[in-house]
Design a protein around this motif. Structure first.
Motif, short mmCIF file in Angstrom:
data_model
loop_
_atom_site.label_atom_id
_atom_site.label_comp_id
_atom_site.label_asym_id
_atom_site.label_seq_id
_atom_site.Cartn_x
_atom_site.Cartn_y
_atom_site.Cartn_z
N GLY A 120 0.81 -1.21 0.00
CA GLY A 120 0.00 0.00 0.00
C GLY A 120 0.84 1.26 0.00
N LEU A 121 2.16 1.09 0.26
CA LEU A 121 3.11 2.19 0.24
C LEU A 121 4.39 1.67 -0.39
CD1 LEU A 121 4.07 5.05 1.10
CD2 LEU A 121 4.67 4.06 3.32
N ALA A 122 4.87 2.36 -1.41
CA ALA A 122 6.07 1.88 -2.11
C ALA A 122 7.07 3.01 -2.29
CB ALA A 122 5.70 1.31 -3.48
N LEU A 146 1.95 -3.80 -6.21
CA LEU A 146 1.31 -2.58 -5.72
C LEU A 146 -0.20 -2.79 -5.58
CD1 LEU A 146 3.16 -0.06 -8.07
CD2 LEU A 146 3.73 -0.65 -5.69
N ALA A 147 -0.71 -2.48 -4.40
CA ALA A 147 -2.14 -2.59 -4.15
C ALA A 147 -2.88 -1.46 -4.87
CB ALA A 147 -2.41 -2.51 -2.65
N PRO A 148 -4.15 -1.67 -5.21
CA PRO A 148 -4.94 -0.56 -5.76
C PRO A 148 -4.96 0.60 -4.76
CG PRO A 148 -6.08 -2.64 -6.07
CD PRO A 148 -4.90 -2.92 -5.17
N GLY A 149 -4.72 1.80 -5.25
CA GLY A 149 -4.70 2.96 -4.38
C GLY A 149 -3.39 3.18 -3.64
N ALA A 150 -2.38 2.36 -3.92
CA ALA A 150 -1.10 2.49 -3.22
C ALA A 150 -0.51 3.88 -3.42
CB ALA A 150 -0.11 1.43 -3.71
N LEU A 151 0.13 4.37 -2.37
CA LEU A 151 0.89 5.61 -2.43
C LEU A 151 2.31 5.24 -2.81
CD1 LEU A 151 1.08 8.66 -1.90
CD2 LEU A 151 1.48 8.11 0.51
N VAL A 152 2.86 5.87 -3.84
CA VAL A 152 4.18 5.53 -4.35
C VAL A 152 5.06 6.77 -4.33
CG1 VAL A 152 5.48 4.59 -6.31
CG2 VAL A 152 3.14 3.79 -5.86
N CYS A 153 6.26 6.61 -3.77
CA CYS A 153 7.25 7.70 -3.70
C CYS A 153 8.42 7.31 -4.60
CB CYS A 153 7.75 7.88 -2.27
SG CYS A 153 6.43 8.14 -1.08
N VAL A 154 8.71 8.16 -5.57
CA VAL A 154 9.77 7.89 -6.55
C VAL A 154 10.82 8.98 -6.43
CG1 VAL A 154 10.34 7.60 -8.99
CG2 VAL A 154 8.12 6.80 -8.12
N GLU A 155 12.07 8.57 -6.19
CA GLU A 155 13.17 9.52 -6.13
C GLU A 155 13.98 9.45 -7.42
OE1 GLU A 155 17.32 10.38 -3.71
OE2 GLU A 155 15.69 9.36 -2.65
N VAL A 156 14.19 10.62 -8.03
CA VAL A 156 15.04 10.73 -9.22
C VAL A 156 16.00 11.90 -9.01
CG1 VAL A 156 13.28 9.75 -10.77
CG2 VAL A 156 13.41 12.23 -10.46
N ALA A 157 17.01 11.99 -9.84
CA ALA A 157 17.92 13.13 -9.75
C ALA A 157 17.17 14.40 -10.09
CB ALA A 157 19.09 12.94 -10.71
N SER A 158 17.58 15.49 -9.50
CA SER A 158 16.91 16.77 -9.76
C SER A 158 17.00 17.17 -11.23
CB SER A 158 17.49 17.86 -8.87
OG SER A 158 18.87 18.00 -9.11
N GLY A 167 -1.68 4.62 -15.30
CA GLY A 167 -2.07 3.91 -14.10
C GLY A 167 -1.56 4.56 -12.82
N PHE A 168 -0.82 5.65 -12.96
CA PHE A 168 -0.28 6.37 -11.80
C PHE A 168 -0.63 7.85 -11.92
CE2 PHE A 168 2.19 2.56 -12.18
CZ PHE A 168 2.37 2.16 -10.87
N ASP A 169 -1.26 8.37 -10.88
CA ASP A 169 -1.66 9.77 -10.87
C ASP A 169 -0.70 10.57 -10.01
OD1 ASP A 169 -3.99 9.29 -12.40
OD2 ASP A 169 -5.04 8.60 -10.59
N PRO A 170 -0.15 11.67 -10.54
CA PRO A 170 0.74 12.51 -9.74
C PRO A 170 -0.04 13.24 -8.66
CG PRO A 170 0.45 13.43 -11.94
CD PRO A 170 -0.31 12.14 -11.91
N LEU A 171 0.51 13.26 -7.45
CA LEU A 171 -0.10 13.96 -6.33
C LEU A 171 0.68 15.21 -5.94
CD1 LEU A 171 -0.83 10.86 -4.05
CD2 LEU A 171 -2.45 12.08 -5.53
N PHE A 183 5.34 12.02 -5.59
CA PHE A 183 4.33 11.25 -4.86
C PHE A 183 3.24 10.93 -5.87
CE2 PHE A 183 6.51 13.94 -1.88
CZ PHE A 183 6.74 13.11 -0.79
N LEU A 184 2.92 9.64 -6.00
CA LEU A 184 1.96 9.16 -6.98
C LEU A 184 0.91 8.29 -6.31
CD1 LEU A 184 4.57 7.80 -9.57
CD2 LEU A 184 3.60 10.10 -9.52
N ARG A 185 -0.26 8.19 -6.92
CA ARG A 185 -1.28 7.25 -6.48
C ARG A 185 -1.43 6.21 -7.58
NH1 ARG A 185 -2.88 6.70 -1.71
NH2 ARG A 185 -3.52 8.85 -1.47
N HIS A 186 -1.33 4.94 -7.20
CA HIS A 186 -1.50 3.82 -8.14
C HIS A 186 -3.00 3.55 -8.29
CE1 HIS A 186 -1.54 -0.67 -8.90
NE2 HIS A 186 -0.97 -0.17 -9.95
N ARG A 187 -3.48 3.63 -9.51
CA ARG A 187 -4.90 3.39 -9.74
C ARG A 187 -5.24 1.92 -9.60
NH1 ARG A 187 -5.30 5.70 -15.10
NH2 ARG A 187 -3.93 7.46 -14.74
N GLY A 188 -4.33 1.04 -9.98
CA GLY A 188 -4.53 -0.40 -9.85
C GLY A 188 -5.80 -0.87 -10.43
#
Length: 188
Positions: A120-122, A146-158, A167-171, A183-188
């Motif tokens: 639920g959190l990735a 990833l569960a439906p509705g999971a909150l996903v945190c993605v780190e990339v270089a600036s 399938g992923f909505d930016p928050l 920070f993204l929400r997985h629609r699943g």
């Protein structure tokens, strides 16, 4: 490197040395987890960490997943394709007495094996500059990580471009000196 808050606050973690290793800094991790704990991310308004099933993909030292466990997550899966990184994450979990709540999976997030559970959190913290996050998100979703509705945190270089795959909505996103966290929400 250390756990910055929760029941393991202040405990040191093993971290590799060398120019090719880039664990998320303590300061950035503190900021990320403050946002997760105090943000309005969950439908019920609760803490995103409390009782969460967590995925730490491209886990490296395991610091993100272990920080989540320290702050109240229920269990964590650590995924990395490099055996030395996965072994380090396991040693860090052992030092904290958290191995019972952990699953360690050797595999590539871009072609993941079967998931031990749907998180639920990735957290995804892939090597910078290689464009690995979008295809990994799609592959992890398709493989049941990833569960439906999971909150996903993605780190990339600036300096890296990043667009979430279908399938992923930016928050939200936050900028740090060398990093940007989405920070993204997985629609699943």
């Amino acid at each position: 490197m250390r756990i910055v808050a929760g029941r393991h606050r202040g405990r040191r973690l093993e971290a590799p040395s060398g120019p090719d290793v880039r664990p998320t800094s303590d300061r950035t991790r503190q900021s990320l987890f403050n946002i997760l704990s105090h943000g309005d991310w969950m439908a019920d308004g609760g803490d995103a960490l409390e009782g969460a099933d967590v995925l730490d993909a491209f886990c490296g030292t395991g610091a993100l997943g272990l920080e989540a466990l320290s702050r109240g997550a229920a269990r964590a899966a650590f995924l990395d394709r490099a055996r030395p990184s996965l072994d380090m994450a396991r040693r860090n979990a052992e030092m904290l007495g958290e191995t019972g709540e952990c699953r360690f999976v050797l595999g590539d997030a871009g072609r993941p094996p079967a998931a031990p559970f749907a998180a639920g959190l990735a957290f995804l913290d892939p090597p910078y500059g290689q464009g690995l996050a979008p295809p990994a998100l799609s592959a992890l979703s398709a493989a049941g990580w990833l569960a439906p509705g999971a909150l996903v945190c993605v780190e990339v270089a600036s300096t890296d471009a990043f667009a979430p795959p279908p399938g992923f909505d930016p928050l939200d996103h936050r900028d740090y000196s060398q990093a940007r966290i989405f920070f993204l929400r997985h629609r699943g």
